[in-house]
Design a protein around this motif. Structure first.
Motif, PDB file in Angstrom:
ATOM      1  N   UNK A  11       1.084  -1.268   0.135  1.00 29.49           N
ATOM      2  CA  UNK A  11       0.049   0.040   0.005  1.00 29.49           C
ATOM      3  C   UNK A  11       0.794   1.025  -0.016  1.00 29.49           C
ATOM      4  N   UNK A  12       1.937   1.211   0.999  1.00 33.15           N
ATOM      5  CA  UNK A  12       2.646   2.386   0.975  1.00 33.15           C
ATOM      6  C   UNK A  12       3.417   2.778  -0.432  1.00 33.15           C
ATOM      7  N   UNK A  13       3.918   1.431  -1.337  1.00 32.85           N
ATOM      8  CA  UNK A  13       4.540   1.706  -2.297  1.00 32.85           C
ATOM      9  C   UNK A  13       3.554   2.213  -3.615  1.00 32.85           C
ATOM     10  N   UNK A  14       2.341   1.732  -3.113  1.00 39.03           N
ATOM     11  CA  UNK A  14       1.285   2.383  -4.081  1.00 39.03           C
ATOM     12  C   UNK A  14       1.192   3.827  -3.921  1.00 39.03           C
ATOM     13  N   UNK A  15       1.041   4.165  -2.695  1.00 33.92           N
ATOM     14  CA  UNK A  15       0.990   5.591  -2.473  1.00 33.92           C
ATOM     15  C   UNK A  15       1.968   6.458  -2.757  1.00 33.92           C
ATOM     16  N   UNK A  16       3.376   6.241  -2.771  1.00 30.10           N
ATOM     17  CA  UNK A  16       4.205   6.866  -3.021  1.00 30.10           C
ATOM     18  C   UNK A  16       4.398   6.786  -4.641  1.00 30.10           C
ATOM     19  N   UNK A  17       3.961   5.713  -5.383  1.00 27.40           N
ATOM     20  CA  UNK A  17       4.131   5.807  -6.501  1.00 27.40           C
ATOM     21  C   UNK A  17       3.057   6.935  -7.134  1.00 27.40           C
ATOM     22  N   UNK A  18       1.721   6.685  -6.492  1.00 32.20           N
ATOM     23  CA  UNK A  18       0.716   7.473  -6.753  1.00 32.20           C
ATOM     24  C   UNK A  18       1.070   9.175  -6.487  1.00 32.20           C
ATOM     25  N   UNK A  19       1.714   9.363  -5.598  1.00 27.27           N
ATOM     26  CA  UNK A  19       2.272  10.730  -5.110  1.00 27.27           C
ATOM     27  C   UNK A  19       3.468  11.329  -6.113  1.00 27.27           C
ATOM     28  N   UNK A  20       4.402  10.336  -6.530  1.00 28.37           N
ATOM     29  CA  UNK A  20       5.486  10.690  -7.338  1.00 28.37           C
ATOM     30  C   UNK A  20       4.568  10.897  -8.925  1.00 28.37           C
ATOM     31  N   UNK A  21       3.718   9.999  -9.410  1.00 31.40           N
ATOM     32  CA  UNK A  21       3.092  10.336 -10.604  1.00 31.40           C
ATOM     33  C   UNK A  21       2.202  11.441 -10.488  1.00 31.40           C
ATOM     34  N   UNK A  22       1.566  11.473  -9.376  1.00 33.28           N
ATOM     35  CA  UNK A  22       0.513  12.617  -9.393  1.00 33.28           C
ATOM     36  C   UNK A  22       1.180  14.054  -9.278  1.00 33.28           C
ATOM     37  N   UNK A  23       2.172  14.098  -8.676  1.00 32.29           N
ATOM     38  CA  UNK A  23       3.038  15.291  -8.693  1.00 32.29           C
ATOM     39  C   UNK A  23       3.830  15.755  -9.999  1.00 32.29           C
ATOM     40  N   UNK A  24       4.170  14.602 -10.526  1.00 38.05           N
ATOM     41  CA  UNK A  24       4.823  14.867 -11.757  1.00 38.05           C
ATOM     42  C   UNK A  24       3.796  15.292 -12.656  1.00 38.05           C
ATOM     43  N   UNK A  25       2.802  14.403 -12.701  1.00 39.82           N
ATOM     44  CA  UNK A  25       1.902  15.042 -13.672  1.00 39.82           C
ATOM     45  C   UNK A  25       1.388  16.499 -13.380  1.00 39.82           C
ATOM     46  N   UNK A  26       1.595  16.855 -12.097  1.00 38.75           N
ATOM     47  CA  UNK A  26       1.022  18.476 -11.804  1.00 38.75           C
ATOM     48  C   UNK A  26       2.079  19.266 -12.076  1.00 38.75           C
ATOM     49  N   UNK A  27       3.297  18.930 -12.187  1.00 39.12           N
ATOM     50  CA  UNK A  27       4.330  19.610 -12.534  1.00 39.12           C
ATOM     51  C   UNK A  27       4.697  19.618 -14.243  1.00 39.12           C
ATOM     52  N   UNK A  28       3.936  18.859 -14.723  1.00 35.72           N
ATOM     53  CA  UNK A  28       4.206  18.598 -15.983  1.00 35.72           C
ATOM     54  C   UNK A  28       3.964  19.891 -17.027  1.00 35.72           C
ATOM     55  N   UNK A  29       3.206  20.574 -16.529  1.00 31.84           N
ATOM     56  CA  UNK A  29       2.649  22.226 -17.238  1.00 31.84           C
ATOM     57  C   UNK A  29       3.016  23.268 -16.152  1.00 31.84           C
ATOM     58  N   UNK A  45       3.379  27.949 -10.923  1.00 29.75           N
ATOM     59  CA  UNK A  45       2.648  28.714 -12.034  1.00 29.75           C
ATOM     60  C   UNK A  45       2.796  28.052 -13.727  1.00 29.75           C
ATOM     61  N   UNK A  46       1.732  28.191 -14.531  1.00 24.94           N
ATOM     62  CA  UNK A  46       1.903  27.727 -15.738  1.00 24.94           C
ATOM     63  C   UNK A  46       2.649  28.611 -16.380  1.00 24.94           C
ATOM     64  N   UNK A  47       3.124  28.392 -17.735  1.00 24.81           N
ATOM     65  CA  UNK A  47       3.938  29.590 -18.353  1.00 24.81           C
ATOM     66  C   UNK A  47       3.052  30.868 -18.722  1.00 24.81           C
ATOM     67  N   UNK A  48       1.753  30.413 -18.941  1.00 28.33           N
ATOM     68  CA  UNK A  48       0.869  31.738 -19.249  1.00 28.33           C
ATOM     69  C   UNK A  48       0.783  32.509 -17.916  1.00 28.33           C
ATOM     70  N   UNK A  49       0.515  31.802 -16.629  1.00 27.40           N
ATOM     71  CA  UNK A  49       0.307  32.417 -15.366  1.00 27.40           C
ATOM     72  C   UNK A  49       1.718  33.318 -15.017  1.00 27.40           C
ATOM     73  N   UNK A  50       2.867  32.685 -15.419  1.00 27.53           N
ATOM     74  CA  UNK A  50       4.140  33.253 -15.024  1.00 27.53           C
ATOM     75  C   UNK A  50       4.212  34.541 -15.825  1.00 27.53           C
TER      76      UNK A  50
END
Length: 458
Positions: A11-29, A45-50
């Motif tokens: 469960x912990x691994x899944x949570x870490x993976x979810x957090x990693x991929x979730x944050x990675x997805x968040x910071x993709x743009x 900020x996004x590029x437009x916001x920045x």
């Protein structure tokens, strides 16, 4: 019983993976934390916001113009019509984040500055800002270049002096740089004009060495049998440097020196002591005969001698007639006209070659006294003029004509004269010319040459 830890770990691994991929997805743009552009935090900020955030921040920031620690003006980039196109810069920054490496980059500071090439301003607005700044530039002190001066032990360099006159183009560039860098202050002193020549300039050091060498130059003039050495003190006084730091010579000083030599030696416009045929010394005023130094031409020559730095002995250029290298003036070949005795002599190499009685000018039209010279010889001439005695114009043909001044006075034959010498000039005198017996005039004309001095005295 052993399955429970396994389930918890998975469960912990899944949570870490979810957090990693979730944050990675968040910071993709979006930009990672601790990211700034031009000092403005654009984390998350996004590029437009920045872009919107940085552009607004830059436009609204107040910039003060200061001098000597005091604010003298203030403006905002918006006053300049600033337009910041930092899209490319932001996109490049975003691409460099490598979103899936975000855990590694998470705690690193990422600072960047907008390139000047991405900023434009309204030139009219910028000119208006400059005009509003109370600079009073016309009354400011301009910088002074380092220069070479004459010291007690030769030439030396006087250091440059700072001023407070503003280089307006430099101030414009400084203001623009401050806008882009997000700075809140522009110091006018950073745009002060700078001296073009400083004391450590190698050109000035070479100039000092060259000046010291030039002052040792020996320049001599031989004038009418005399030698004049240009004083080294004068050369030192003339030498200097121009606005480019190169050696120069003061033309006015050189001209004044040469004019002094001309006044000392020249014979033109000079009253002369003349030993007359009767053994008496008479003073004869100036006439057309004589010479002066060609000061203007010789000024150029002397300047070139000084700059060449080579010892030289020369004869100066001169204008006029009668220059003799041995110092003689009239010399030993000349014509003497004695108005008081109404007699004329032609001396050739110191001996009388011809003499005759003459008729000089009438008291109303006297023959001028002075030292003249024969500047032309003409046969079968017609003399024209006005006779104040008869109040009529005249035309008198003569066989031989030798003018001696610029007003029409000369020596010529006069077949109309019945007699010569004595006091005949009082009643039958000429209009100023020296009337000569025809036969004698023919002989004199054949013996004499152009340039011979003619001394007329009373």
């Amino acid at each position: 019983m052993k399955k429970k830890p396994i389930i918890i770990g998975a469960t912990a691994v899944l949570l870490i993976a979810a957090g990693y991929f979730g944050a990675g997805s968040y910071y993709e743009d979006k930009f990672l934390p601790n990211t700034t552009l031009d000092g403005i935090d654009i984390s998350n900020d996004t590029v437009a916001q920045a872009k919107a955030e940085t552009t607004a921040a830059i436009a609204q920031a107040q910039i003060q113009i200061v001098e000597n620690g005091e604010a003298i003006h203030a403006f905002t980039p918006a006053d300049l019509g600033v337009s910041v196109d930092n899209t490319e810069k932001l996109e490049t920054m975003k691409a460099e984040q490598r979103g899936w490496n975000w855990p590694i980059l998470l705690f690193r500071e990422k600072q960047a500055q907008t390139d000047l090439s991405g900023v434009s301003v309204d030139e009219a607005a910028l000119a208006g800002i400059l005009a509003e700044i109370p600079l009073d530039n016309e009354n400011r002190t301009a910088p002074v270049n380092a220069t070479v001066v004459k010291g007690t032990d030769g030439y030396e360099i006087t250091p440059e002096a700072a001023g407070n006159k503003v280089d307006l183009e430099q101030l414009k560039a400084t203001i623009l740089a401050a806008v882009v860098a997000g700075e809140s202050e522009v110091d006018v002193a950073a745009a002060y004009q700078q001296p073009a020549l400083t004391a450590d300039d190698p050109v000035l050091k070479e100039t000092v060495q060259k000046l010291d060498e030039l002052t040792d130059t020996v320049i001599q003039y031989t004038i009418s049998g005399q030698t004049e050495t240009v004083p080294q003190t004068a050369i030192v006084e003339w030498l200097g440097i121009d606005e480019n730091g190169e050696v120069s010579v003061n033309r006015e000083g050189v001209t004044a020196y040469l004019q002094g030599l001309s006044d000392k030696y020249s014979t033109y416009s000079r009253t002369r002591d003349f030993l007359a045929a009767d053994g008496e010394t008479v003073q004869v005023p100036a006439g057309t005969y004589g010479w002066t130094l060609a000061v203007a031409d010789e000024t150029d020559n002397l300047i070139s001698y000084v700059l060449a730095g080579k010892d030289v002995t020369v004869t100066p250029n001169y204008n006029g007639t009668g220059y003799h290298a041995d110092g003689a003036d009239i010399g030993t070949t000349y014509v003497e006209v004695d108005l008081s005795s109404q007699h004329m002599w032609y001396y050739k190499d110191g001996a009388v070659a011809l003499e005759t009685d003459i008729v000089s000018g009438h008291p109303q039209t006297p023959t001028p006294t002075g030292v003249f010279y024969i500047w032309n010889k003409e046969e079968d001439a017609v003399l024209k003029g006005y006779n104040p005695k008869t109040e009529k114009d005249y035309e008198s043909p003569v066989e031989y004509w030798m003018p001696v001044d610029w007003t029409g006075v000369g020596i010529h034959d006069s077949s109309w004269q019945p007699a010569y010498g004595g006091e005949y000039w009082l009643t039958a005198g000429s209009n100023g010319c020296v009337n000569t017996p025809p036969g004698v005039m023919a002989e004199l004309f054949g013996m004499i040459s152009v340039g011979v001095p003619v001394v007329i005295h009373s």
